[in-house]
Design a protein around this motif. Structure first.
Motif, PDB file in Angstrom:
ATOM      1  N   VAL A  51       0.744  -1.322  -0.124  1.00 42.38           N
ATOM      2  CA  VAL A  51      -0.003  -0.016  -0.159  1.00 42.38           C
ATOM      3  C   VAL A  51       0.961   1.230  -0.050  1.00 42.38           C
ATOM      4  O   VAL A  51       0.385   2.430  -0.407  1.00 42.38           O
ATOM      5  N   GLY A  52       2.119   1.016   0.667  1.00 40.32           N
ATOM      6  CA  GLY A  52       3.050   2.197   0.647  1.00 40.32           C
ATOM      7  C   GLY A  52       2.891   3.202   1.647  1.00 40.32           C
ATOM      8  O   GLY A  52       3.664   4.301   1.972  1.00 40.32           O
ATOM      9  N   GLN A  53       2.178   2.807   2.751  1.00 41.30           N
ATOM     10  CA  GLN A  53       2.100   3.764   3.820  1.00 41.30           C
ATOM     11  C   GLN A  53       2.876   3.495   5.038  1.00 41.30           C
ATOM     12  O   GLN A  53       3.182   4.272   5.783  1.00 41.30           O
ATOM     13  N   ILE A  54       3.484   2.255   4.994  1.00 44.26           N
ATOM     14  CA  ILE A  54       4.160   1.679   6.175  1.00 44.26           C
ATOM     15  C   ILE A  54       5.811   1.593   5.678  1.00 44.26           C
ATOM     16  O   ILE A  54       6.119   0.720   4.862  1.00 44.26           O
ATOM     17  N   ASN A  55       6.601   2.571   5.802  1.00 42.47           N
ATOM     18  CA  ASN A  55       7.943   2.699   5.652  1.00 42.47           C
ATOM     19  C   ASN A  55       8.833   3.472   6.202  1.00 42.47           C
ATOM     20  O   ASN A  55       8.001   4.193   7.316  1.00 42.47           O
ATOM     21  N   PHE A  77      11.499  -1.794   2.613  1.00 42.33           N
ATOM     22  CA  PHE A  77      10.847  -0.602   2.996  1.00 42.33           C
ATOM     23  C   PHE A  77      11.464   0.268   4.138  1.00 42.33           C
ATOM     24  O   PHE A  77      11.142   1.165   4.604  1.00 42.33           O
ATOM     25  N   PHE A  78      12.308  -0.582   4.958  1.00 44.48           N
ATOM     26  CA  PHE A  78      13.019   0.292   6.103  1.00 44.48           C
ATOM     27  C   PHE A  78      14.777   0.027   5.936  1.00 44.48           C
ATOM     28  O   PHE A  78      14.928  -1.059   5.526  1.00 44.48           O
ATOM     29  N   LYS A  79      15.230   1.216   6.247  1.00 49.71           N
ATOM     30  CA  LYS A  79      16.655   1.207   5.951  1.00 49.71           C
ATOM     31  C   LYS A  79      17.478   0.315   6.987  1.00 49.71           C
ATOM     32  O   LYS A  79      18.381  -0.375   6.799  1.00 49.71           O
TER      33      LYS A  79
END
Length: 261
Positions: A51-55, A77-79
């Protein structure tokens, strides 16, 4: 059946981390939990991340054992991923995989499963390497300390994932709420929380040890999250398909929510 009061408690007594992986997450014949604990988790994580909202920059993982399959999607999605473990055996097991040491648990079956689900399998190249690089810290914690990782102070997280941990550390409803509040305190304002649990369970078995599980239902899980100031964005419940007497859960639940600012 053994009285629940005599069951061991995950964060007090610990367990054999390798046997836990073999029982519930391996590719060995007779491992019947693949649909409930591998597929269900991977599919729902892929869906909520897509969905692109959790990052963001930081994800904190608070889960049982030393499994890593749920972090393959997260590392896109997370560094930085910070993994918290209460059990030293779980820390050693996880570090063995991260450091690519001899005897590390084999996760090739989950890598293959994820690759099959990717629309463009070319993008899947060296997923193991990407996840290893993303796992920046593996940290011991103490649930009874105000700062669980004292003396280390963690940076606020964009997202916290907790798979099956609240189920096994909570003796009752008050414990569940108290620990959820601790986990919530690791988040930035507006941060996301992903909770995976089992419903209507009282125990799970690792080797000869029978361990306690707090029994609750979907309504309770939803009510507690809302009560702690979360907005539930996504919730899926899957009825049990695994046929085995080593755990007595009735369903698996996946909830993604965000904290009101």
């Amino acid at each position: 059946m053994m009285d629940s009061k005599t069951h061991k408690v995950y964060h007090v007594h610990g367990f054999d981390s390798r046997q836990y992986l073999e029982h519930y997450f391996s590719d060995k014949p007779g491992m019947v939990f693949g649909d409930d604990f591998l597929n269900f988790l991977i599919d729902n994580l892929r869906q909520v991340f897509a969905v692109g909202q959790i990052n963001g920059d930081i994800l904190i993982d608070l889960s049982t054992g030393s499994f890593i399959h749920h972090l393959y999607s997260a590392c896109e999605f997370f560094k930085n991923i910070i993994v918290l473990k209460v059990n030293n055996r779980c820390i050693m097991e996880l570090k063995r995989w991260v450091d690519e040491r001899t005897g590390a648990f084999y996760w090739g079956h989950t890598s293959t499963l994820l690759k099959e689900k990717e629309e463009n399998s070319d993008q899947f190249e060296d997923k193991d390497g990407k996840l290893r690089s993303a796992i920046q810290h593996i940290v011991n914690y103490n649930l009874e300390k105000e700062n669980m990782t004292d003396p280390l102070v963690l940076p606020p997280a964009d997202c916290v994932i907790s798979a099956w941990l609240l189920d096994v550390i909570s003796k009752n409803q008050d414990d569940y709420i108290r620990y959820l509040r601790k986990f919530s305190g690791l988040l930035k304002p507006g941060g996301h929380l992903i909770i995976i649990g089992v419903l209507d369970a009282t125990f799970f078995t690792v080797g000869k040890d029978k361990l306690h599980v707090f029994r609750y239902d979907e309504s309770f899980a939803r009510k507690v999250l809302v009560g702690e100031g979360f907005i539930i964005d996504y919730c899926k419940v899957k009825e049990r398909t695994a046929v085995s007497d080593i755990a007595d859960y009735k369903a698996v639940i996946f909830i993604a929510a965000h904290k009101e600012k």
